[in-house]
Design an enzyme around this catalytic site. Structure first.
Site, PDB file in Angstrom:
ATOM      1  CB  CYS A   1      -4.188   4.848   6.362  1.00  0.00           C
ATOM      2  SG  CYS A   1      -3.357   3.695   5.243  1.00  0.00           S
TER       3      CYS A   1
ATOM      4  CB  CYS B   1      -7.054  -1.747   3.206  1.00  0.00           C
ATOM      5  SG  CYS B   1      -7.883  -0.583   4.315  1.00  0.00           S
TER       6      CYS B   1
ATOM      7  CG  ASN C   1      -2.128   0.749   1.174  1.00  0.00           C
ATOM      8  OD1 ASN C   1      -2.849   0.832   2.156  1.00  0.00           O
ATOM      9  ND2 ASN C   1      -2.445   1.351   0.051  1.00  0.00           N
TER      10      ASN C   1
END
Length: 328
Positions: free
Chosen positions: A73, A225, A12
């Protein structure tokens, strides 16, 4: 020239910008503009803006590639944690995020010599208003069917604080276009999610091992994620497939992480997300106070080959455990 770091957590990808290096006053309009330009130019998922905090070691703000701001995040927090740790010579501290102060620390390597960080994922909220999600006559959705979405799946809704929908599926469903169609509908005008939602499909591989694929709000399909993998781990505990306090192995298209679910009495307190924080490039940027952004130079760090070894080992393992699973 403004220094920056290109990094990734579980593939990511993020650019880290320390706002102390910006010689003029920033604003959200500028952050949005810079993010859209730089993410398109570098094919990254977002920008992590690091700034001073009055109540923690530092503050992290996350802007997605479409210019929207995420409340948190997990993969990005690991990268930010490493940057702050090395900048300030610390091993353990708190980072201020939009809705919580989260504990981060450097831990033993997940694989080889890969820099590895454990970050706290919290709060854990099940009330549908926290996503928000509108379902008639329901205040929570935990391991229940929603026939309008998919009649044979059990869905769980939670916010950590990013909003998530999680469901365990057979391999043929995760290989189909079902997830993309459902998630896309949730992230356009719809009757359920006014602010959109992250949607994860989970395949059980073995005891304590799961594969997670996520369609991320504001991004689309990602290699991984962090908050989705954490939320998916919690759902396995809720379903009786795993235990609190014991590490669970989560595989994804970008590699793998570990998660630990912490429960106190009947309350799920927080989740530890444990994984890599890899710096792939050192960058020099030009940012203007009119919203323009230019990549002036970029130099590889040489770190990514270590992560690729782990990712390759993970892919080989997945081919053995679930040969029918299509890895992106």
């Amino acid at each position: 020239m403004i220094p920056a770091i290109q990094s990734h957590g579980s593939k990511n990808n993020f650019i880290i910008i320390d706002e102390k290096d910006i010689p003029f006053q920033t604003s959200d309009l500028l952050r949005e503009s810079w993010t859209k330009i730089l993410c398109e130019d570098t094919q990254t998922d977002g920008i992590l803006f690091i700034s001073d905090s009055l109540s923690a070691q530092a503050k992290m703000r996350v802007f997605n590639s479409d210019g929207s701001e995420a409340s948190m995040c997990g993969n990005g927090l690991r990268c930010a944690a490493r940057y702050i740790a090395e900048r300030d010579q610390l091993d353990s501290f708190q980072v201020e995020t939009m809705k919580a102060h989260l504990r981060v620390e450097q831990v033993d390597e997940l694989y080889g010599d890969i820099p590895t960080y454990s970050v706290e994922i919290s709060p854990i909220l099940f009330n549908l208003d926290s996503l928000p999600l509108r379902l008639e006559e329901k205040s929570e959705l935990v391991l229940e069917p929603v026939p309008e979405w998919e009649k044979d799946c059990l869905f769980t809704a939670l916010a950590v604080p990013n909003p998530h929908i999680i469901t365990n599926v057979p391999v043929d469903l995760i290989n189909s276009d079902h997830q993309e169609k459902l998630a896309s509908s949730f992230n356009h005008n719809n009757q359920w999610f006014s602010d959109g939602v992250n949607v994860s499909y989970v395949v059980e591989l073995d005891e304590g091992e799961f594969f997670v694929r996520t369609f991320e709000r504001g991004v689309g399909f990602t290699n991984a994620c962090g908050t989705a993998m954490s939320s998916s781990s919690l759902v396995q505990v809720l379903a009786g497939k795993w235990e609190p306090g014991v590490p669970i192995n989560i595989f994804n298209d970008g590699g793998r992480v570990k998660c630990v679910i912490h429960k106190q009495n009947d309350h799920y307190d927080h989740i530890d997300l444990i994984g890599n924080a890899t710096f792939t490039h050192h960058m020099k940027l030009k940012l203007t106070d009119t919203g323009e952004a230019y990549l002036q130079s970029i130099t590889e760090t040489g770190e990514d080959h270590l992560y690729e070894k782990m990712a390759e080992a993970s892919r080989d393992y997945l081919k053995k455990k679930a040969p029918a699973l299509n890895i992106r």
